[in-house]
Write an enzyme that holds these catalytic residues in place. Structure first.
Site, PDB file in Angstrom:
ATOM      1  CB  CYS A   1      -1.983   4.411   9.228  1.00 60.86           C
ATOM      2  SG  CYS A   1      -3.370   4.998  10.238  1.00 60.86           S
TER       3      CYS A   1
ATOM      4  NE  ARG B   1      -3.780   0.290   2.258  1.00 59.09           N
ATOM      5  CZ  ARG B   1      -4.478   0.787   3.272  1.00 59.09           C
ATOM      6  NH1 ARG B   1      -4.442   0.192   4.452  1.00 59.09           N
ATOM      7  NH2 ARG B   1      -5.181   1.882   3.122  1.00 59.09           N
TER       8      ARG B   1
END
Length: 295
Positions: free
Chosen positions: A252, A186
């Site tokens: 995040c 990611r």
């Protein structure tokens, strides 16, 4: 054991001998299944535990095109929830989940944000509790409201605009380090199962929160955690030290697992990083913000 962590044995003893001093909070969640955590809690949880719903209790309203997926609640709303589940100024909170603290650390950070430092994470979480043969109970637990007193701490967060500033809040010879807690794929922009745009904030380092844990979901020793962050350039303390953890920003996907890195830094004896609460899911709402990807 660190005052930030509690073992299964310690928790079982506290439940047995000092239950009135304790508020257990079950933080289990799955990002793509909003009702999963509550369902699991009702099926079986540590006796006496309350449930904290990531979507309903620990997040504020989502504003399309402006906020991330889990914006911080207002301090007043969060303080009211903490009061509802029985947290007073003297209450020892113990938070747990089944994901190595990925969600429990988010609760720890939010309590700290409102000035309540008496929160410990159950090391190993619910899997460790079950593996030790400790009991579970099912169904909801009656709530007893307590006079939670929140005192909002300033300076624990940064905004997207602050991250975009070249000099920002940290000037002269200091160096800002931005740490991304998501998995490598990611971060690199090779896959994005949740958000509509893949990549990372330019200049950010990738320190997946899972790297703070052993293979069985316990936190690494403080020395190992300290070395992990030192390897990323977090080597000092104090306002003038290059790489000081006071100059670190954690993010995040939506401001949840970033708190795991902040907790791990505290566990390592480093001053906690600042949190970018909106994180990647907020960053990408403005197409003018830069995006980086790696091969």
């Amino acid at each position: 054991m660190s005052p930030l962590l509690i073992t299964v044995t310690e928790l079982a003893n506290q439940i047995k001998h000092q239950p009135d001093t304790l508020c257990l909070v079950d933080c289990r969640a799955k990002l793509q299944f909003p009702d999963w955590g509550r369902e699991q809690y009702l099926h079986g949880h540590i006796p006496g535990a309350q449930f904290a719903d990531l979507e309903r209790d620990l997040s504020g309203p989502i504003i399309a095109g402006k906020t991330g997926r889990h914006p911080l609640p207002t301090p007043a709303a969060l303080a009211s929830f903490f009061a509802d589940i029985g947290i007073s100024p003297t209450t020892q909170v113990v938070a747990y989940d089944d994901a190595g603290g990925a969600y429990a650390c988010h609760l720890w950070w939010q309590l700290r944000w409102l000035g309540h430092d008496q929160c410990r994470i159950l090391d190993g979480g619910l899997p460790a509790w079950v593996a030790a043969g400790q009991p579970l109970e099912s169904g909801p637990v009656a709530r007893q409201r307590a006079p939670f007193i929140g005192a909002l701490r300033a300076g624990l967060t940064v905004t997207a605009d602050e991250l975009l500033q070249v000099d920002g809040l940290l000037q002269t010879e200091t160096k800002r380090i931005v740490i991304d807690a998501r998995g490598p794929a990611r971060y690199a922009g090779k896959e994005e199962p949740i958000d509509p745009v893949a990549g990372h904030i330019p200049g950010a380092l990738n320190l997946p929160f899972s790297g703070n844990l052993t293979a069985d979901g316990h936190f690494l020793p403080a020395t190992a955690l300290r070395q992990r962050f030192a390897d990323a350039g977090v080597t000092g303390t104090g306002s003038s030290a290059t790489g000081s953890s006071e100059n670190v920003v954690a993010y995040c996907g939506s401001g949840v697992t970033a708190c795991h890195n902040i907790f791990a830094m505290a566990l390592a004896g480093l001053p906690p990083a600042k949190l970018y609460p909106g994180s990647w899911s907020e960053w990408i709402t403005d197409p003018s913000r830069p995006i980086a990807r790696t091969n």
